[in-house]
Design an enzyme around this catalytic site. Structure first.
Site, mmCIF file in Angstrom:
data_model
loop_
_atom_site.group_PDB
_atom_site.id
_atom_site.type_symbol
_atom_site.label_atom_id
_atom_site.label_comp_id
_atom_site.label_asym_id
_atom_site.label_seq_id
_atom_site.Cartn_x
_atom_site.Cartn_y
_atom_site.Cartn_z
ATOM 1 N N GLU A 1 31.724 51.437 63.176
ATOM 2 C CA GLU A 1 32.999 51.490 62.140
ATOM 3 C C GLU A 1 32.973 51.500 60.818
ATOM 4 O O GLU A 1 32.050 50.507 60.421
ATOM 5 C CB GLU A 1 34.552 50.774 62.632
ATOM 6 C CG GLU A 1 34.543 51.105 64.315
ATOM 7 C CD GLU A 1 35.746 50.159 64.772
ATOM 8 O OE1 GLU A 1 36.247 49.460 63.828
ATOM 9 O OE2 GLU A 1 36.244 50.121 65.863
ATOM 10 N N LYS B 1 33.597 49.409 57.443
ATOM 11 C CA LYS B 1 34.234 48.195 57.352
ATOM 12 C C LYS B 1 35.409 48.090 55.985
ATOM 13 O O LYS B 1 34.560 48.158 54.873
ATOM 14 C CB LYS B 1 33.085 46.854 57.000
ATOM 15 C CG LYS B 1 33.963 45.508 56.700
ATOM 16 C CD LYS B 1 32.724 44.490 56.720
ATOM 17 C CE LYS B 1 33.356 43.127 56.702
ATOM 18 N NZ LYS B 1 34.369 42.912 55.825
ATOM 19 N N ASP C 1 37.511 47.624 52.952
ATOM 20 C CA ASP C 1 37.690 46.609 52.104
ATOM 21 C C ASP C 1 39.188 46.631 51.657
ATOM 22 O O ASP C 1 39.636 46.866 50.691
ATOM 23 C CB ASP C 1 36.797 46.986 50.712
ATOM 24 C CG ASP C 1 36.575 45.717 50.130
ATOM 25 O OD1 ASP C 1 36.922 44.605 50.508
ATOM 26 O OD2 ASP C 1 35.958 45.537 49.031
ATOM 27 N N TYR D 1 42.224 48.921 64.270
ATOM 28 C CA TYR D 1 40.988 48.952 64.857
ATOM 29 C C TYR D 1 40.777 48.033 66.034
ATOM 30 O O TYR D 1 39.982 47.920 66.528
ATOM 31 C CB TYR D 1 39.549 48.665 63.936
ATOM 32 C CG TYR D 1 39.994 47.158 62.828
ATOM 33 C CD1 TYR D 1 39.999 46.263 63.405
ATOM 34 C CD2 TYR D 1 40.204 47.688 61.717
ATOM 35 C CE1 TYR D 1 40.327 45.070 62.715
ATOM 36 C CE2 TYR D 1 40.351 46.543 60.789
ATOM 37 C CZ TYR D 1 40.598 45.339 61.173
ATOM 38 O OH TYR D 1 40.700 44.288 60.489
ATOM 39 N N LYS E 1 26.909 44.130 56.060
ATOM 40 C CA LYS E 1 27.137 44.265 54.424
ATOM 41 C C LYS E 1 26.322 45.161 53.947
ATOM 42 O O LYS E 1 25.058 44.896 53.653
ATOM 43 C CB LYS E 1 27.436 42.963 54.048
ATOM 44 C CG LYS E 1 28.702 42.166 54.524
ATOM 45 C CD LYS E 1 29.761 42.266 53.495
ATOM 46 C CE LYS E 1 30.841 41.137 54.051
ATOM 47 N NZ LYS E 1 31.585 40.678 52.606
ATOM 48 N N CYS F 1 29.635 50.415 11.006
ATOM 49 C CA CYS F 1 28.698 50.852 12.010
ATOM 50 C C CYS F 1 27.702 49.608 11.853
ATOM 51 O O CYS F 1 27.176 49.421 10.855
ATOM 52 C CB CYS F 1 28.419 52.106 11.668
ATOM 53 S SG CYS F 1 26.956 52.435 12.590
ATOM 54 N N CYS G 1 24.549 51.406 10.130
ATOM 55 C CA CYS G 1 24.372 51.882 8.760
ATOM 56 C C CYS G 1 25.419 51.454 7.891
ATOM 57 O O CYS G 1 25.489 51.407 6.775
ATOM 58 C CB CYS G 1 24.336 53.455 8.507
ATOM 59 S SG CYS G 1 26.151 53.977 8.847
ATOM 60 N N CYS H 1 31.066 56.681 14.298
ATOM 61 C CA CYS H 1 30.297 56.395 12.888
ATOM 62 C C CYS H 1 30.748 57.472 12.199
ATOM 63 O O CYS H 1 30.058 58.692 12.658
ATOM 64 C CB CYS H 1 29.209 55.968 13.177
ATOM 65 S SG CYS H 1 28.294 56.092 11.550
ATOM 66 N N CYS I 1 23.885 58.315 9.127
ATOM 67 C CA CYS I 1 23.656 57.135 9.906
ATOM 68 C C CYS I 1 22.127 57.175 10.403
ATOM 69 O O CYS I 1 22.107 58.146 11.292
ATOM 70 C CB CYS I 1 24.735 56.919 10.859
ATOM 71 S SG CYS I 1 24.442 55.624 11.939
HETATM 72 S S1 IVH Z 1 37.355 43.739 63.594
HETATM 73 C C1 IVH Z 1 37.471 40.133 66.058
HETATM 74 N N1 IVH Z 1 36.927 46.085 62.243
HETATM 75 O O1 IVH Z 1 36.568 42.584 57.915
HETATM 76 C C2 IVH Z 1 37.191 41.232 65.141
HETATM 77 N N2 IVH Z 1 37.381 44.226 61.010
HETATM 78 O O2 IVH Z 1 34.638 40.339 57.607
HETATM 79 C C3 IVH Z 1 37.963 41.192 64.003
HETATM 80 N N3 IVH Z 1 37.529 44.706 58.520
HETATM 81 O O3 IVH Z 1 38.947 40.207 59.122
HETATM 82 C C4 IVH Z 1 37.731 42.333 62.869
HETATM 83 N N4 IVH Z 1 37.183 46.698 58.682
HETATM 84 O O4 IVH Z 1 39.927 42.200 57.732
HETATM 85 C C5 IVH Z 1 37.064 44.923 62.247
HETATM 86 N N5 IVH Z 1 36.583 48.266 61.228
HETATM 87 C C6 IVH Z 1 36.696 46.969 61.365
HETATM 88 C C7 IVH Z 1 37.075 46.500 59.795
HETATM 89 C C8 IVH Z 1 37.367 44.938 60.003
HETATM 90 C C9 IVH Z 1 37.311 45.763 58.024
HETATM 91 C C10 IVH Z 1 37.858 43.429 58.005
HETATM 92 C C11 IVH Z 1 38.829 42.536 58.750
HETATM 93 C C12 IVH Z 1 38.067 41.248 59.235
HETATM 94 C C13 IVH Z 1 36.857 41.201 58.174
HETATM 95 C C14 IVH Z 1 35.757 40.345 58.664
#
Ligand code: IVH
Length: 677
Positions: A116, A118, A120, A226, A315, A409, A412, A427, A432
Site C-alpha cells: 500500500e 504510505k 503522509d 486501511y 521509507k 545588482c 554590476c 537587473c 550587466c
Molecule cells: S498500517 C498496525 N497502512 O504510518 C498498523 N499505516 O509510520 C498500523 N500510514 O501510524 C498502520 N499509510 O499513520 C498503515 N497504508 C498504511 C499507512 C499507514 C500511512 C501511517 C500511519 C501509521 C504510520 C506508521
C-alpha cells in the site's frame, strides 16, 4: 555515565522535544527523515545496550493535549517499523518467513503481501456502533488519543453510517490533504493573509485538530481507510484484501493503487513501482507499507509493544531534510532576472548533495521568513530543483535579522527593479556583465548551439579579456589569440574554433533558441524556423504572419516581432551573417517517424519543455513516453534533478542514458551523439 548511556539520554530528550512539536503543536522543528534518524540511533544503542533501554522510547507518538478529551483505544494504535532500502525489505520478508516457519502454520507457498502507499497524513480511528459513527480519535500515544469526533464528521468522504453493518468496528486510516486540495488551501490562506502551511501533512494535522469544527469543515480533508478492528466479532474476514473490499463496500476510500504481490520479488517490485510513481499520485506518500495478506498468519506473528511484526514501512529516500541556512544570495540570469537563493550547509536530499536551493523571488523569502542562520527544511522532489520550504524551530532560537532584497545588482552595481504586478526582480542594466555572460553561456549550451568547450569559466575569461561582448563576437575569434590565453593550449584553441565553425552551420531553430528571445523555447523555435526557413524571412514577417504560424500565439509573435526590429539584434544578425553563420533551417525528414514505435522515458526537467510538452513531442514522432523503465525502453532522457529509481533501473537493464541536452537532437534524428555513461 558512559558515552552510549549519555547519548541515549540526549537522544531521548531531543526526540521528546521534536515529538511534542510534531504531534502536539503540529509545528515540526525538524524534517521527518532527520527525526527518523534520531530514533534509529536510539534504537541502535538500546539494541546493543539493553541496560539503557527505557519504557519511554517504546512509546509511539505523544500524549494527547488538553484541548480535546481523551479516548482510550480499544486496541492499541501501533506504529510501524521502518526499512530504508530493498535489502532491508528482503531481510524483513525473510524474518516473516522464519517466524511463520516456527509456528508451523506455513507451507512454503509464496507469501501473499498487500503493498500500500504510505500516506503522509495522520492516523485516525473511527468507531462505529450498530452501523453508526459514534466516535473518532487521533492516535495520541498509541493507547490514549484525542476525541476529534465533531471535526471528523465534517470530512466529506467519511461515511456516517455503514449500510448493513450491525456490529461494532473501528475503521482506521489516514487523514490527509490531496496535493491539489493542499495547494488550494494555501492559496486561500495566502488570499486571507493567514498562515501558509509548510506541507500537506502539517496542514492536515492543523486542520483536524481545530477547536471549532466549522474550521475543520472549511478545510478539504480526506480520509483513506486501511485497517478494520472488529469489536463485535461478527465479520469473519480471512485476508487483508477482503478487509479492504469490505471497507470500500461501506463507502470508504481505500488506496486504488494497492498491489497484491505473491512472494518477495513481486512485493519488492510493487514497492518500487510506488517509488517511481510517487509524484504521479494525487496525494503525498513517503514510502510504502507492506502487510501480510493472511490475517491468521498475522495473528500467529503478533506484535511487539510498538509495532506489528506482520507489516513494515519502506521509507523512500527523504525529499526533505533539515539543514542550516548560511546565507542568502542573489544570482543574475541571462534575462537580468535576479533570483534569491539559499547557501546551505550541504545535506543529502533525495540521494544527492544539496548546497544551494532556490528561494524563487522576493515574496517567497518574505512569506517563508527565512533568515541567515536559521535551521531550514530543504526539499527536492522529483523533477523540481531544490527549494527551501521554510524555517523550523524558530521559536527555540535566537534569530538573525530578516533578509531584504538588495536594491542594487550584486554583479554590476546597477539598479534592481521589480516590475509592477510581477513577482520577479530584474537587473535593469543591459550592460550587466552577469547578464552578458549568461546570454553567451546559454547560446553555447547543449540545448542551443552546443559549442563544446565554452562553459561558464571560458566565457568569463573571454569577456574579461575583452575578446567578446556579444554572441556574434564568438564567430570572429582567432585561434592564435585563443592559444595565447592562460589555460588554453594549441589543441584546445583549435577544437574550440572548430566547434564554433560547426555552429555556423547549425539549423536556424537552434540559433533562435540560443538567442534567448523572450517566450521562444525549442518548440516555438522549431515551428518558426520550419515555417520561414531563413532568418531573413522571419525578420521581415508582419505580426499577422507570425501569429498565423501553427503553435505561435500573440505573445510569442509580438516578442519575435520586436526582437527582429530591435537595432541591437539587427546589428547582431548582420554581423553573424557576415561571419558566415548560415541562419537557415534544413528541410527535415518527416516529423512522424523519428521515434516510431520507441519508448522514451524522460526523468527530471528538460530545459524548454514542460513534462507534458516533452511527452507530447515524443508521441508526435510516433514514440511512447511511459512512466517507468523496462528492458524494452529505447532510451532514458535525463534532465535536471532526475528520479534516482529510473536511473538505477535503466542501469540495471542496460538502457542507454542520454543527457537532457540531447533531447532536441533525439526528437529530430531519433538518435544521439553521446550517452551519459
Ligand atoms: S498500517 C498496525 N497502512 O504510518 C498498523 N499505516 O509510520 C498500523 N500510514 O501510524 C498502520 N499509510 O499513520 C498503515 N497504508 C498504511 C499507512 C499507514 C500511512 C501511517 C500511519 C501509521 C504510520 C506508521
Amino acid at each position: 555515565m558512559t558515552r552510549p548511556a549519555q547519548r541515549a539520554v540526549e537522544l531521548r530528550e531531543e526526540i521528546a522535544r521534536h515529538s511534542e512539536a510534531y504531534f502536539v503543536r503540529d509545528e515540526p522543528n525538524i524534517a521527518d527523515a532527520d527525526y527518523d534518524e534520531l530514533v534509529r540511533e536510539l534504537r541502535e544503542i538500546e539494541r546493543e545496550h539493553p541496560e539503557f533501554a527505557s519504557e519511554e522510547s517504546q512509546r509511539v507518538g505523544a500524549p494527547a493535549s488538553a484541548v480535546f478529551s481523551s479516548v482510550h483505544h480499544a486496541e492499541a494504535m501501533l506504529s510501524l517499523d521502518n526499512v530504508f532500502d530493498v535489502e532491508e525489505l528482503r531481510a524483513w520478508s525473510e524474518r516473516v518467513i522464519k517466524g511463520l516457519d516456527a509456528t508451523g502454520r506455513w507451507s512454503a507457498k509464496p507469501l501473499e503481501f498487500c503493498v500500500e502507499p504510505k500516506i503522509d497524513g495522520l492516523a485516525l480511528s473511527i468507531t462505529y456502533r450498530a452501523g453508526r459513527l459514534v466516535q473518532a480519535a487521533t492516535r495520541g500515544d498509541g493507547s490514549v488519543g484525542e476525541d476529534v469526533t465533531d471535526n471528523v464528521r465534517t470530512i466529506a468522504n467519511v461515511p456516517h453510517e455503514l449500510g448493513g453493518a450491525l456490529g461494532s468496528f473501528e475503521v482506521r486510516g489516514e487523514v490527509f490533504l490531496a496535493k491539489a486540495d493542499f495547494e488550494q488551501l494555501n492559496a486561500n490562506q495566502r488570499a486571507l493573509g493567514a498562515k501558509v502551511f509548510a506541507n500537506a501533512r502539517n496542514a492536515a494535522a492543523g486542520s483536524l485538530r481545530q477547536k471549532d469544527p466549522a474550521v475543520s469543515a472549511s478545510r478539504p480533508l480526506s480520509f483513506l481507510a486501511y485497517q478494520l478492528v472488529d469489536l463485535g466479532g461478527d465479520l469473519s474476514l480471512a485476508t487483508h484484501r477482503a478487509v479492504l473490499a469490505q471497507l470500500a463496500d461501506w463507502g470508504f476510500l481505500v488506496a486504488p493503487e494497492t498491489h497484491i504481490a505473491s512472494g518477495a520479488p513481486e512485493m519488492i517490485a510493487a514497492s518500487t513501482w510506488f517509488e517511481e510513481h510517487r509524484h504521479d499520485l494525487s496525494y503525498e506518500i513517503d514510502g510504502t507499507v507492506i502487510k501480510l495478506d493472511d490475517l491468521a498468519f498475522r495473528a500467529a506473528l503478533g506484535s511487539t509493544s510498538r509495532a506489528p511484526r506482520w507489516a513494515i514501512a519502506r521509507k523512500f529516500p527523504p525529499e526533505e531534510r533539515t539543514t542550516r541556512l548560511l546565507a542568502i544570495e542573489v544570482s543574475i540570469g541571462r534575462t537580468g532576472r535576479a533570483t534569491p537563493y539559499a547557501v546551505l550547509e550541504p545535506v543529502l536530499v533525495a540521494g544527492s548533495r544539496v548546497a544551494m536551493a532556490t528561494l524563487h523571488n522576493e515574496d517567497q523569502v518574505r512569506e517563508k521568513d527565512v533568515r541567515p542562520g536559521d535551521l531550514v527544511i530543504v526539499r527536492k522532489a522529483g523533477d523540481v530543483i531544490p527549494e527551501v520550504v521554510g524555517a523550523v524551530g524558530v521559536a527555540d532560537e535566537v534569530r538573525g535579522p530578516a533578509w531584504h532584497f538588495p536594491h542594487s545588482c550584486p554583479e554590476c552595481g546597477g539598479g534592481l527593479r521589480r516590475r509592477d504586478e510581477e513577482s520577479d526582480t530584474y537587473c535593469v542594466n543591459p550592460a550587466c556583465p552577469a547578464q552578458q555572460m549568461q546570454k553567451i553561456v546559454h547560446f553555447a549550451s547543449r540545448g542551443a548551439l552546443d559549442i563544446e568547450g565554452l562553459g561558464e569559466q571560458r566565457v568569463a575569461q573571454l569577456l574579461a579579456q575583452g575578446l567578446i561582448g556579444d554572441v556574434a563576437d564568438l564567430f570572429g575569434l582567432h585561434h592564435e589569440v585563443l592559444a595565447s590565453l592562460e589555460g588554453f593550449g594549441e589543441l584546445s584553441a583549435q577544437s574550440l574554433i572548430a566547434a564554433i565553425n560547426a555552429a555556423k552551420e547549425a539549423p536556424l531553430s537552434r540559433i533562435l533558441v540560443g538567442l534567448g528571445i523572450r517566450h521562444v523555447g525549442p518548440v516555438a523555435a522549431r515551428e518558426l524556423a520550419r515555417h520561414f526557413a531563413t532568418y531573413e524571412a522571419l525578420a521581415q514577417a508582419r505580426l499577422e504572419d507570425l501569429e498565423a504560424v501553427e503553435g505561435i500565439g500573440p505573445i510569442i509573435a509580438q516578442s519575435v516581432y520586436e526582437y527582429a526590429r530591435d537595432d541591437e539584434s539587427r546589428e547582431r544578425m548582420i554581423r553573424m551573417t557576415r561571419a558566415g553563420v548560415v541562419l537557415r533551417e534544413p528541410l527535415v525528414t518527416s516529423l512522424t517517424t523519428t521515434l516510431q514505435g520507441r519508448a522514451v522515458v524522460v526523468t527530471g526537467s528538460i530545459e524548454g519543455f514542460t513534462r507534458e510538452e516533452a511527452a507530447e513531442a515524443i508521441v508526435e514522432r510516433g514514440g511512447t513516453s511511459p512512466g517507468s523503465v523496462s528492458a524494452k525502453t529505447y532510451c532514458v532522457v535525463v534532465g535536471e534533478a532526475p528520479g534516482t529509481s529510473k536511473l538505477s533501473r535503466a542501469r540495471e537493464v542496460g538502457v542507454p542514458l542520454i543527457s537532457g541536452e540531447y533531447f532536441v537532437e533525439l526528437l529530430e534524428t531519433g538518435s544521439w551523439s553521446a550517452t551519459l555513461e
